[in-house]
Design an enzyme around this catalytic site. Structure first.
Site, PDB file in Angstrom:
ATOM      1  N   HIS A 373       0.837  -1.272  -0.116  1.00 37.94           N
ATOM      2  CA  HIS A 373       0.053   0.219  -0.143  1.00 37.94           C
ATOM      3  C   HIS A 373       0.815   1.361   0.138  1.00 37.94           C
ATOM      4  O   HIS A 373       0.315   2.453  -0.100  1.00 37.94           O
ATOM      5  CB  HIS A 373      -0.852  -0.052   1.265  1.00 37.94           C
ATOM      6  CG  HIS A 373      -2.445   0.548   0.949  1.00 37.94           C
ATOM      7  ND1 HIS A 373      -2.405   1.901   0.265  1.00 37.94           N
ATOM      8  CD2 HIS A 373      -3.722   0.317   1.166  1.00 37.94           C
ATOM      9  CE1 HIS A 373      -3.724   2.029   0.152  1.00 37.94           C
ATOM     10  NE2 HIS A 373      -4.390   1.123   0.854  1.00 37.94           N
ATOM     11  N   ASP A 377      -2.411   2.303  -4.216  1.00 39.66           N
ATOM     12  CA  ASP A 377      -3.586   2.359  -3.453  1.00 39.66           C
ATOM     13  C   ASP A 377      -4.576   1.227  -3.923  1.00 39.66           C
ATOM     14  O   ASP A 377      -4.229   0.601  -4.681  1.00 39.66           O
ATOM     15  CB  ASP A 377      -3.954   3.891  -3.858  1.00 39.66           C
ATOM     16  CG  ASP A 377      -3.275   4.889  -2.985  1.00 39.66           C
ATOM     17  OD1 ASP A 377      -2.735   4.397  -1.952  1.00 39.66           O
ATOM     18  OD2 ASP A 377      -3.502   5.900  -3.691  1.00 39.66           O
TER      19      ASP A 377
END
Length: 400
Positions: A373, A377
């Protein structure tokens, strides 16, 4: 003059090799090409063959001991030949008398011949011999009936259950030194979780049409190219195509920079008796479906046989792992550092699905994507997984 047998270098990155098990002992006769020992490095296990006919004069490196490549592990020469001081890396052994052969040579030869006929992994053989279990009594569940570590442990468990009741409450522990491969896996997996922000998302693909296409291509692929097309091959092709559309998943986080690759070096996780390795298919974006399938299958077979050089187990930009054969549907793959993503393939299953107003039987394939992450995203990662799903549900795009 005695011949020195050294620890081979299994790739440029190899720093140390360990002797897993000696198949011969000091004083045993050996033939050129005969397996005398098994060795393993961080990711590979292989057999060491005798370079000449002769007698095993001395063992320098004991089982479980690791040494750098090029280090002498044993000497082979004529029976009774004395090693020169420059040859013998353990001078304190020079004062010892030659090993006494108390066992009848014919009896020993029969035993060794019986052992050589049994297909068994070096680790399984070592555990069985230490536990005093005749390997001829074991039943192998590995490829081609090969006896693997789990078969020996199962036999040990069964034997312990048959012991008298007075031993029932006796607590026992089995301690094993971690192999170099297991150490590397442990370190890399721990570092992966410690040094990245991992998140897993899942999706299901309807592969009914894909399975139909697979059946149509199966005989031609086998006859023309000698390759059996599997779901893993199709998913691999879909992932490569999707990575070209979503390059943020084909990247790495290094030194506070994001490196995005134009090429796809696809890592394919392969489970072995002793651990896990990830052979790399380089420039997978340049390969057709059948070319990719051939390289995936050949790399997996080499890895299982221990014939994969360590250089071919490094440099992947994205990885795929498959637990479908074990009945697992969704799971959480761990990133292979420094990659941004890894795709997990689960076990397919049949279920009724509505297509417009009609209820039909469809085959569903679960997919699990773990991504970092810090680099990517959730929405871009979901878009990548959606593209993989679309390729699998409209499989014509995989062969064009």
């Amino acid at each position: 003059m005695a011949v020195k047998v050294v620890m081979p270098k299994l790739g440029m990155a190899m720093k140390e090799g360990e002797v897993s098990v000696w198949n011969k002992q000091v004083g045993d006769a050996v033939e050129k090409g005969e397996s005398i020992a098994s060795i393993n490095s961080e990711k590979i296990e292989m057999e060491i063959e005798a370079p000449e006919n002769g007698t095993l004069l001395d063992i320098i490196v004991k089982e479980g001991e690791g040494v750098p490549p090029g280090t002498a592990i044993c000497y082979i020469g004529e029976e009774g030949e004395a090693l020169q001081e420059s040859e013998n890396e353990k001078p304190e052994k020079e004062e010892q008398s030659p090993p006494q052969k108390t066992e009848n040579k014919i009896t020993r030869g029969i035993k060794q011949a019986a052992k050589s006929r049994v297909k068994i992994s070096p680790v399984a053989r070592k555990i069985a011999e230490k536990a005093g279990i005749p390997i001829e009594t074991l039943e192998g569940t590995g490829p081609g009936g090969r006896i693997v570590k789990e078969d020996v442990l199962t036999a040990l468990s069964a034997a312990s259950e048959q012991k008298p009741d007075e031993d029932a409450h006796e607590e026992k522990e089995q301690k094993q030194t971690m192999t170099p491969m297991r150490k590397v896996i442990a370190e890399r997996m721990h570092a992966s979780l410690q040094n990245s922000a991992q998140l897993t998302i899942t999706m299901k693909a309807d592969v009914t049409d894909l399975l139909s296409l697979q059946k149509q291509l199966a005989s031609a692929a086998k006859e023309r190219f000698g390759t059996k097309l599997t779901i893993t091959h199709f998913v691999s092709r879909a992932a490569v195509l999707a990575l070209q559309q979503h390059p943020h998943l084909n990247s790495a986080y290094q030194d506070e920079r994001i490196i995005t690759y134009s090429h796809v070096h696809l890592g394919m996780a392969v489970s072995l008796d002793r651990g896990l390795v990830v052979p790399v298919i380089r420039h997978a974006e340049k390969l057709s479906l059948i070319e990719l399938a051939k390289q995936v299958s050949e790399s997996a077979e080499k890895a299982r046989q221990g014939n994969m050089a360590s250089d071919n187990l490094q440099g992947s930009t994205f990885s795929i792992t498959n637990l479908g054969a074990y009945g697992i549907e969704h799971f959480t793959p761990i990133l292979n550092p420094p990659e941004t993503g890894i795709l997990g393939i689960g076990a397919s299953y049949d279920t009724p699905v509505y297509k417009e107003e009609e209820l039909v039987r469809s085959t569903i394939l679960p997919l699990s994507l773990t991504f970092d992450h810090r680099i990517c995203d959730g929405a871009p990662a979901a878009a990548f997984l959606k593209t993989v799903k679309e390729y699998l549900e409209e499989p014509a795009g995989l062969i064009l």
